[in-house]
Write a protein that holds these residues in place. Sequence first.
Motif, mmCIF file in Angstrom:
data_model
loop_
_atom_site.group_PDB
_atom_site.id
_atom_site.type_symbol
_atom_site.label_atom_id
_atom_site.label_comp_id
_atom_site.label_asym_id
_atom_site.label_seq_id
_atom_site.Cartn_x
_atom_site.Cartn_y
_atom_site.Cartn_z
ATOM 1 N N LEU A 128 0.894 -1.330 -0.407
ATOM 2 C CA LEU A 128 -0.518 0.217 -0.101
ATOM 3 C C LEU A 128 0.918 0.951 0.279
ATOM 4 C CD1 LEU A 128 -2.418 1.777 -0.141
ATOM 5 C CD2 LEU A 128 -2.537 1.372 2.312
ATOM 6 N N VAL A 129 1.966 1.413 0.970
ATOM 7 C CA VAL A 129 2.663 2.313 1.217
ATOM 8 C C VAL A 129 3.943 2.325 -0.165
ATOM 9 C CG1 VAL A 129 4.910 3.392 2.410
ATOM 10 C CG2 VAL A 129 3.417 1.956 3.188
ATOM 11 N N TYR A 130 4.419 1.059 -0.506
ATOM 12 C CA TYR A 130 5.105 0.898 -2.118
ATOM 13 C C TYR A 130 4.004 1.927 -2.927
ATOM 14 C CZ TYR A 130 6.641 -0.756 -6.189
ATOM 15 O OH TYR A 130 7.574 -1.138 -7.459
ATOM 16 N N GLU A 131 3.460 1.575 -3.259
ATOM 17 C CA GLU A 131 2.075 1.591 -4.822
ATOM 18 C C GLU A 131 2.067 3.403 -4.149
ATOM 19 O OE1 GLU A 131 1.322 0.994 -7.163
ATOM 20 O OE2 GLU A 131 1.786 -1.363 -6.868
ATOM 21 N N LYS A 132 1.725 4.349 -3.505
ATOM 22 C CA LYS A 132 1.312 5.877 -2.744
ATOM 23 C C LYS A 132 2.396 6.342 -2.784
ATOM 24 C CE LYS A 132 -2.802 5.393 -1.945
ATOM 25 N NZ LYS A 132 -3.702 5.930 -3.133
ATOM 26 N N LEU A 133 3.564 5.830 -2.446
ATOM 27 C CA LEU A 133 4.949 6.417 -2.537
ATOM 28 C C LEU A 133 5.325 6.750 -4.457
ATOM 29 C CD1 LEU A 133 6.814 5.519 0.403
ATOM 30 C CD2 LEU A 133 6.055 7.350 -0.115
ATOM 31 N N THR A 134 5.118 5.634 -5.143
ATOM 32 C CA THR A 134 5.148 5.266 -6.627
ATOM 33 C C THR A 134 4.402 6.258 -7.013
ATOM 34 O OG1 THR A 134 5.588 3.294 -6.197
ATOM 35 C CG2 THR A 134 5.547 4.315 -8.495
ATOM 36 N N ALA A 135 2.826 6.542 -6.903
ATOM 37 C CA ALA A 135 1.916 7.373 -7.081
ATOM 38 C C ALA A 135 2.152 8.727 -6.935
ATOM 39 C CB ALA A 135 0.866 7.031 -7.445
ATOM 40 N N ALA A 136 3.326 9.193 -5.960
ATOM 41 C CA ALA A 136 3.570 10.584 -5.062
ATOM 42 C C ALA A 136 4.114 10.704 -5.859
ATOM 43 C CB ALA A 136 3.422 10.307 -4.146
ATOM 44 N N THR A 137 5.157 10.031 -6.554
ATOM 45 C CA THR A 137 6.468 10.640 -7.238
ATOM 46 C C THR A 137 6.111 10.761 -8.515
ATOM 47 O OG1 THR A 137 8.029 8.819 -5.732
ATOM 48 C CG2 THR A 137 9.210 9.835 -7.218
ATOM 49 N N PHE A 138 5.750 9.803 -8.794
ATOM 50 C CA PHE A 138 5.004 10.104 -10.391
ATOM 51 C C PHE A 138 4.336 11.893 -10.921
ATOM 52 C CE2 PHE A 138 6.353 5.477 -10.780
ATOM 53 C CZ PHE A 138 7.443 6.282 -12.532
ATOM 54 N N THR A 139 3.678 12.184 -9.297
ATOM 55 C CA THR A 139 2.684 12.850 -9.821
ATOM 56 C C THR A 139 3.491 13.968 -9.913
ATOM 57 O OG1 THR A 139 0.731 11.517 -8.403
ATOM 58 C CG2 THR A 139 0.540 14.247 -8.790
ATOM 59 N N VAL A 140 4.775 14.189 -8.615
ATOM 60 C CA VAL A 140 5.156 14.996 -8.600
ATOM 61 C C VAL A 140 6.590 15.668 -10.245
ATOM 62 C CG1 VAL A 140 7.480 16.089 -7.042
ATOM 63 C CG2 VAL A 140 5.764 15.496 -5.910
ATOM 64 N N MET A 141 7.540 14.315 -10.184
ATOM 65 C CA MET A 141 7.540 14.675 -11.342
ATOM 66 C C MET A 141 6.835 14.818 -12.423
ATOM 67 S SD MET A 141 9.724 10.766 -11.162
ATOM 68 C CE MET A 141 10.650 11.441 -13.066
ATOM 69 N N GLY A 142 5.707 14.298 -12.436
ATOM 70 C CA GLY A 142 5.150 15.345 -14.223
ATOM 71 C C GLY A 142 4.827 16.626 -14.042
ATOM 72 N N LEU A 143 4.300 17.355 -11.930
ATOM 73 C CA LEU A 143 3.792 18.377 -12.336
ATOM 74 C C LEU A 143 5.546 19.208 -12.543
ATOM 75 C CD1 LEU A 143 1.868 18.204 -8.937
ATOM 76 C CD2 LEU A 143 1.018 19.005 -10.515
ATOM 77 N N LYS A 144 6.788 18.930 -11.969
ATOM 78 C CA LYS A 144 7.572 19.845 -12.388
ATOM 79 C C LYS A 144 8.017 19.642 -14.125
ATOM 80 C CE LYS A 144 9.916 18.395 -7.953
ATOM 81 N NZ LYS A 144 11.734 18.141 -7.671
ATOM 82 N N HIS A 145 7.835 18.637 -14.066
ATOM 83 C CA HIS A 145 7.697 18.349 -16.220
ATOM 84 C C HIS A 145 6.812 19.521 -16.175
ATOM 85 C CE1 HIS A 145 8.847 16.895 -19.630
ATOM 86 N NE2 HIS A 145 7.839 16.850 -20.656
ATOM 87 N N SER A 146 5.797 19.745 -16.082
ATOM 88 C CA SER A 146 4.555 20.403 -16.845
ATOM 89 C C SER A 146 5.002 22.285 -16.709
ATOM 90 C CB SER A 146 2.919 19.790 -16.830
ATOM 91 O OG SER A 146 3.511 20.610 -14.972
ATOM 92 N N ARG A 147 5.607 22.060 -15.485
ATOM 93 C CA ARG A 147 5.792 23.131 -14.987
ATOM 94 C C ARG A 147 6.993 23.935 -15.692
ATOM 95 N NH1 ARG A 147 6.074 23.347 -8.286
ATOM 96 N NH2 ARG A 147 3.584 23.105 -7.780
ATOM 97 N N LYS A 148 7.930 23.126 -15.949
ATOM 98 C CA LYS A 148 9.417 23.442 -16.748
ATOM 99 C C LYS A 148 8.071 23.749 -18.262
ATOM 100 C CE LYS A 148 12.885 20.619 -14.847
ATOM 101 N NZ LYS A 148 13.265 19.716 -14.403
ATOM 102 N N ARG A 149 7.680 23.698 -18.598
ATOM 103 C CA ARG A 149 7.197 22.941 -20.539
ATOM 104 C C ARG A 149 6.320 24.814 -20.698
ATOM 105 N NH1 ARG A 149 4.463 18.189 -22.978
ATOM 106 N NH2 ARG A 149 6.415 16.888 -24.282
#
Length: 245
Positions: free
Chosen positions: A224-245
């Motif tokens: 449960l924690v693994y999936e949530k941390l993985t999802a949160a990590t990709f979300t943060v990475m996606g947000l950072k990516h969109s901000r750079k664009r």
Amino acid sequence: APYRGWFPVISSLCCSNFVYFYTFNSLKALWVKGQHSTTGKDLVLGVVAGVVNVLLTTPLWVVNTRLKLQGAKFRNEDIVPTNYKGIIDAFHQIIRDEGALALWNGTFPSLLLVFNPAIQFMFYEGFKRKLLKKQLQLTSLDAFVIGAIAKAIATTLTYPLQTVQSILRFGRHRLNPENRTLGSLRNVLYLLQQRVRRFGLMGLYKGLEAKLLQTVLTAALMFLVYEKLTAATFTVMGLKHSRKR
């Protein structure tokens, strides 16, 4: 008393889970490379990650097992009690009295038990793929339930070997005098035979209920924690990516 040896348990779990998850996901990234994974690949990756994990973390589990059982009263007269002041002292005494190789007691059944997390991950990834065909992402309940089911199956299938593994890790059991090499196939078979003679065939599964309660809940929470941390990590990475664009 129920929390005896809690610190070495947490230390061992942290190191063991880090090594296993890191190895499994690194190998999966190299082998799969964006393709769809299969049950067979998951099983092979799980076995390889398990072998790496066993070889690197067995000394921690040997010390953990001895500290956890220290002070306990044993009905079996074949077990010799221990007296350690802590993790460092346990390492020191084991190396001094039994040699450095004693830190790898129980390695052979542990290597056989790499199928436990391998089976666990195989079922977990299989259930996960089936669920993701019907929905976009796993819910917290989904991760918890399939993690618990996968671990319950793996634990039940490999429990007799886990019992032998614990005995050999403890290392204070007076083994067959004809063969004192801890962790050898002969001693594994000898200990399994002794349990069957003493408790019957069901003796191989003695204590399974308690083990299931502990491991299933631990695995369910871990996934449960693994999936949530993985999802949160990709979300943060996606947000950072969109901000750079």
